[in-house]
Design a protein around this motif. Structure first.
Motif, short mmCIF file in Angstrom:
data_model
loop_
_atom_site.label_atom_id
_atom_site.label_comp_id
_atom_site.label_asym_id
_atom_site.label_seq_id
_atom_site.Cartn_x
_atom_site.Cartn_y
_atom_site.Cartn_z
N THR A 35 7.35 18.18 22.46
CA THR A 35 6.64 18.32 23.74
C THR A 35 5.15 18.43 23.45
OG1 THR A 35 6.88 20.71 23.57
CG2 THR A 35 8.61 19.53 24.78
N PRO A 36 4.29 18.43 24.49
CA PRO A 36 2.86 18.56 24.22
C PRO A 36 2.53 19.84 23.47
CG PRO A 36 3.21 17.78 26.46
CD PRO A 36 4.56 18.14 25.91
N ALA A 37 1.46 19.78 22.66
CA ALA A 37 1.13 20.86 21.73
C ALA A 37 0.96 22.20 22.45
CB ALA A 37 -0.14 20.50 20.95
N ARG A 38 0.45 22.18 23.67
CA ARG A 38 0.17 23.45 24.35
C ARG A 38 1.44 24.20 24.72
NH1 ARG A 38 -0.54 19.42 27.97
NH2 ARG A 38 0.72 19.59 29.87
N THR A 39 2.59 23.52 24.71
CA THR A 39 3.86 24.15 25.06
C THR A 39 4.66 24.59 23.83
OG1 THR A 39 5.13 22.10 24.99
CG2 THR A 39 4.00 22.60 27.06
N HIS A 40 4.16 24.29 22.63
CA HIS A 40 4.96 24.56 21.43
C HIS A 40 5.24 26.05 21.25
CE1 HIS A 40 3.94 20.58 19.08
NE2 HIS A 40 4.51 20.37 20.26
N GLU A 41 4.21 26.89 21.47
CA GLU A 41 4.39 28.30 21.14
C GLU A 41 5.52 28.93 21.94
OE1 GLU A 41 1.11 30.89 22.05
OE2 GLU A 41 2.04 32.61 21.06
N SER A 42 5.51 28.74 23.26
CA SER A 42 6.51 29.45 24.07
C SER A 42 7.92 28.97 23.74
CB SER A 42 6.21 29.28 25.56
OG SER A 42 6.33 27.91 25.92
N ILE A 43 8.08 27.66 23.53
CA ILE A 43 9.42 27.16 23.18
C ILE A 43 9.85 27.69 21.82
CG2 ILE A 43 10.80 25.09 22.75
CD1 ILE A 43 8.83 23.59 24.64
N ALA A 44 8.91 27.64 20.86
CA ALA A 44 9.27 28.08 19.50
C ALA A 44 9.61 29.56 19.49
CB ALA A 44 8.11 27.78 18.55
N LEU A 45 8.82 30.37 20.19
CA LEU A 45 9.10 31.81 20.17
C LEU A 45 10.45 32.12 20.80
CD1 LEU A 45 5.58 33.38 20.86
CD2 LEU A 45 6.74 32.98 18.67
N ALA A 46 10.77 31.41 21.87
CA ALA A 46 12.09 31.60 22.49
C ALA A 46 13.20 31.22 21.52
CB ALA A 46 12.19 30.77 23.78
N ALA A 47 13.01 30.13 20.83
CA ALA A 47 14.03 29.68 19.88
C ALA A 47 14.17 30.67 18.74
CB ALA A 47 13.67 28.28 19.34
N VAL A 48 13.04 31.12 18.21
CA VAL A 48 13.08 32.08 17.11
C VAL A 48 13.75 33.38 17.57
CG1 VAL A 48 11.65 33.56 15.65
CG2 VAL A 48 11.12 31.10 15.86
N ALA A 49 13.41 33.80 18.77
CA ALA A 49 14.02 35.03 19.28
C ALA A 49 15.53 34.90 19.37
CB ALA A 49 13.43 35.36 20.66
N ALA A 50 16.00 33.68 19.58
CA ALA A 50 17.44 33.44 19.65
C ALA A 50 18.02 33.16 18.27
CB ALA A 50 17.72 32.27 20.58
N GLY A 51 17.19 33.30 17.24
CA GLY A 51 17.70 33.15 15.87
C GLY A 51 17.84 31.71 15.42
N LYS A 52 17.15 30.81 16.10
CA LYS A 52 17.27 29.39 15.75
C LYS A 52 16.15 28.99 14.79
CE LYS A 52 20.38 29.38 19.00
NZ LYS A 52 21.75 29.76 18.59
N HIS A 53 16.48 28.04 13.92
CA HIS A 53 15.45 27.40 13.10
C HIS A 53 14.67 26.44 13.98
CE1 HIS A 53 17.52 29.10 9.67
NE2 HIS A 53 18.67 28.60 10.13
N VAL A 54 13.39 26.21 13.61
CA VAL A 54 12.52 25.44 14.50
C VAL A 54 11.80 24.32 13.73
CG1 VAL A 54 10.44 25.54 15.94
CG2 VAL A 54 12.16 27.36 16.09
N LEU A 55 11.81 23.14 14.36
CA LEU A 55 11.00 22.02 13.88
C LEU A 55 10.02 21.67 14.99
CD1 LEU A 55 10.84 19.53 11.74
CD2 LEU A 55 12.12 18.31 13.51
N THR A 56 8.72 21.54 14.68
CA THR A 56 7.79 21.15 15.73
C THR A 56 7.06 19.87 15.36
OG1 THR A 56 5.87 22.30 14.84
CG2 THR A 56 7.29 23.54 16.34
N GLU A 57 6.82 19.10 16.38
CA GLU A 57 5.93 17.95 16.22
C GLU A 57 4.55 18.46 15.86
OE1 GLU A 57 4.67 14.08 18.82
OE2 GLU A 57 5.98 15.57 19.76
N LYS A 58 3.75 17.59 15.24
CA LYS A 58 2.38 17.99 14.91
C LYS A 58 1.49 17.77 16.12
CE LYS A 58 0.61 13.73 14.77
NZ LYS A 58 -0.48 13.32 15.65
N PRO A 59 0.39 18.52 16.29
CA PRO A 59 0.09 19.71 15.50
C PRO A 59 0.98 20.88 15.91
CG PRO A 59 -1.55 19.43 17.24
CD PRO A 59 -0.63 18.24 17.31
N LEU A 60 1.03 21.85 15.03
CA LEU A 60 1.89 23.01 15.23
C LEU A 60 1.68 23.62 16.61
CD1 LEU A 60 3.83 25.08 13.88
CD2 LEU A 60 1.81 26.29 13.04
#
Lengths: 352, 352, 352, 352
Positions: free
Chosen positions: C75-100
């Protein structure tokens, strides 16, 4: 008419079939009615990538599907005739992968049958629908090159040795179909020589040189080679006004038109003095902009247009037969120790 | 011996003579004793650029100069024989510009005369002394390519139509002398075909294709062309172990050695199955470093070494005669409608 | 372990998502559990191309799916943090498109959260998994280049002016992630200068030059440009032993390793005399064979391997953060009139 | 006037002097009156290659020769001022090798002296007289490119580390003199940044990046590098109408003019929306035919024409001083840690 799509059956789900299916499926002109393959599972996998296709495992089933307009054949060349004749007999228009057939007799029967039945027979000479070749054909037709002085085509690569055909039948159909497309009047050599190299002693040519006498001292030459470490796909078309180079592997400069021609005042009988009468022009080089379009999408559009307009497509059965005749000539020349052979049959006369 | 220079007369102060004079003059092996030209003023201008040369206007004067060891001939091909025979008769070593002569009979007489007189007869096959061709010859001789599978040479350019020779005699001597230099055993084709294009109706080929059967299914092919808008000078030598490309117009990467070869376990009678037995290797590509040396300086050094060591030079009269034989064959093939012609004469037998 | 596939949710079905979905779907390591997109119809179309995926329209739904191991964010870079934090909170591994992320603070929070949760955070630095970059990294790691002397990267093309980012943020992430991958120790410049050209007065740089001081007199430079008519993607890595050029647009010779280095005996204080002590070697050039593999397939395999082996992936969150830090530095330098800015934060310290 | 030749003394018989001597000697405009070198033997050798020159070993002797019109200086930069001032004092016109001098103060004194004396002071900016650069200057002057958007010049090679100058002073004079020649109004940057790499710790930059702010958001950039294994000499000049690439190492296509420009209707304050307002044109590419002329012969002809017509030559002292000012700015920027420095002096004001 514009709002109803034509319906096509694609026969053969192997190497080339998926490309046809994808382009028919993306086209506004077409629906894929069915994918047909002896391997039904393979047909199903391919059909599942379309909006509309079912899978069948025989040409009879395919032709029995309601409302089919056309059959596209992407099977080995030796099977083209029987499939095409069945389709024509059922009143379907036919598109075949190149070469049209694996022998001239078959090809002639296909052309004659389609003519009798009044259906379109088109060859999928894909390269002819690339933006580069379309531009070259336009330039030549508009007289931009003047009279053609020579044609040199090189198609070499480290390629797989094919089990059933030599390097001429494997690679030269591309060059020959392109030449038929761009030469005014099509590819009608007066004589053909073929030279083959078989250094691995495989019983077939792996390195091929093809010389075609086009008349008036003009020679077209094709170098086809499976053993080259470098990949070259280059066509040079010399002209009295301009000369053209197509380098298919240079995406940023595929076609270059050199304003370098030969001017000469009079041609005398005195060959010794002719040189003095030849002068060269060194003008600018033009690299025409080419649209970014996929050749196969233009090809399927041409197939639809020919059907709808009741006209021959740009790469029709006669064109495919001219290509086949030259391929046949290469084999006859090789068998005769690289002697000159003629391409006798007048393909336009088949139906009459 | 190392401290005494050899003395050479350069005959012909036109296009090529100045290059010979410059290199002889720069060499530690040579002094230029004289420059000889019918146009004495031209001879004087050229002589004035040397440390040591006088100018003369006849070969007789030149040969009368004291202490001359050798004669270098840079005049039109039709004059080579008489100059060379005069020089040989006077006991001088001879270097000739390519081609050796304008006909095979003359060439044979030159080779026989030099052999009888025990003097060196060398051809100035300049390309053979370029660092690239020397490297290629070394690689092949060392077996790096394995067995040669095909040879393809392209030498095309927008060139001047020559008044007295066709494109084969103008350009192909370069290719043929290179092939003679690098092929193990020299250039000894079993058969030759020549195809010429004459689209301007000048009475001679402006576009030439030359096919040489080297035996065992190996074909060497030369494309020589005066009408091409692009300049290409490319040689591909295929081998069972490695394949080599020489691109003479790419100064930063003239020679590339591709570790791409063909492995196959057994060759069976079953051609259908042969493909399965052929496998390819795709290894690294090596671009060998080449020294920056002028070919002509190496050539004049080889001429001196052959004289001093009493041995044949690398591009001796026999080599030049093999090249001449193939040129003669192209003319015979063209006259016979591009038929196969043989290169009968065994050049090594001339003297015996 | 080898017989159970990992399950991934791909978030974002726009430009890049389909490439991830295709590669996860083809991989033996992965099943695509779901495609997630606000546009449910788009998610469904993409999901239908897989063996296993359902379509969902929110990250909450996606995370609620049973047995999901990982989330891939396209997704666009500005949305990465909220999605990633939700995933991490659920114990999921995360891959993000660049930039982080679109800012350093977000990126640091993502890295810290993943570290706390003990899950893998990986950046999809696709270029790092191309055969060319993998080979370059191997060559440098093996010491084949010696010490690095300079790095020059050019990535220019006639590209679209992006509405929300300048040319540095659009193109340089590629160069920076590659540099981080191949430089021993990663990309840790001591100082950064950015120079921007804005000739169209769009309020952002369309032409960008980025200078990174790597210490010990070594400079890395990136030229990123939207306005160039020619497309160039070239990386030069100078070394004391060898020097390397990667030309990504030359498919037959992407990587060339020049055995041209600099030998010098001693470095004295006397700069005037230093030149005399520098000598050059001109050796062969090697073009290593590269396997034909799709970068994304190697990338998803690395993601799986990192998860299974409980280790950091080759392009982990720290790597992505180093790239983000340099991008942030370019913006700060531009705002400060192209002054030198430092990249202060030690990304390894975030978690401690 | 046309029938009397100008007489020139060439000072310096080292690396560059012979090129000047050869071209003056071949020119119909010039006779070489003398070659002057401290090493009289070297001067004599060079003088002997001309029709007319004597050899002398001091500038005083040279200026005492009867009827000398001009002095051409091909000595090290630090000696230019004293020789030029002596020549000007004697009323001679002056040509100097680049750079004009080794410091700006010297250069200014030379320009002022020549102006006072009413003699021509010309810089031998050889590249400006190549057919390629002349064509580029014409195209820009004719408005073919529209407004210039960026300039990027790359001049990299495996070059010798110079003992007395850094890579900017060694290589960039070529780029700067070309930019001064082709940019409307000459090279007058508002600010300059220089970045140097010194990975070998030689106390001088071996890798150089030079950023010049040309105003209105336009940046000119030069990459000069002694350590590159590949040789690149490429100049890109972006324009709002067309963009141009000069590849000096591609003899068959040195200059390409891309009809790819940027159209945009209005520039608003809203940068977010600006992208939508930018559209691209992808038209043909033109490769203009260039005459085959040696740059130095055109240069000496321009020197003669300027003297005879009493006008400033195309590369006059002011032009050379602008180049020198930017070189001086690179040194000042490097000394100030790559800070922005200005090029204050208005070179046109020197004389007033």
């Amino acid at each position: 008419m514009g709002d109803s799509r034509l319906r096509v059956v694609v026969v053969g789900a192997g190497y080339w079939g998926p490309n046809l299916v994808r382009n028919f499926n993306l086209s506004d002109d077409w629906d894929v009615a069915a994918v047909c393959d002896l391997d039904l599972e393979r047909a199903e996998r391919l059909a599942s990538t379309t909006r509309t296709a079912v899978a069948v495992s025989s040409i009879e089933e395919a032709l029995a599907i309601d409302g089919v307009d056309a059959v596209a054949i992407a099977t080995p060349a030796r099977t083209h005739e029987s499939i095409a004749l069945a389709a024509v007999a059922a009143g379907k228009h036919v598109l075949t992968e190149k070469p049209l057939a694996d022998n001239v007799d078959s090809g002639e029967r296909m052309v004659a049958a389609a003519a009798s039945a009044g259906v379109v027979l088109m060859a999928d000479h894909t390269f002819c629908y690339t933006p580069a070749v379309l531009k070259i054909a336009d330039l030549i037709a508009a007289g931009e090159l003047g009279d053609i002085t020579f044609v040199d085509s090189v198609r070499i690569n480290h390629g797989l040795v094919q089990p059933d055909v030599d390097v001429f039948w494997d690679l030269a159909p591309h060059d020959l179909s392109i030449l038929d497309f761009i030469l005014p009047g099509g590819l009608r050599p007066e004589g053909v020589f073929a030279h083959g190299g078989d250094p691995l002693r495989l019983g077939k040519a792996c390195v091929g040189y093809l010389v075609m006498q086009l008349g008036d001292g003009v020679v077209a030459h094709v170098h086809a080679n499976w053993l080259s470490p470098t990949k070259i796909r280059q066509l040079i078309v010399g002209g009295t006004r301009r000369t053209l180079v197509w380098d298919d592997l240079n995406p940023t400069q595929r076609v270059s038109v050199y304003d370098r021609g030969i001017d000469f005042i009079t041609v005398t009988e005195d060959a010794e003095r002719a040189a003095a009468q030849v002068s060269y022009r060194y003008g600018d080089t033009l690299v025409p902009a080419l649209p970014e379009k996929e050749a196969l999408s233009l090809m399927v559009a041409e197939f639809a247009a020919a059907i709808r307009e009741g006209r021959a497509p740009r790469t029709d059965g006669h064109s495919a037969l001219r290509v086949l005749n030259v391929l046949d000539a290469t084999t006859r020349s090789l068998e005769a120790g690289s002697s000159l052979v003629t391409v006798d049959r007048d393909t336009e006369e088949i139906v009459a």
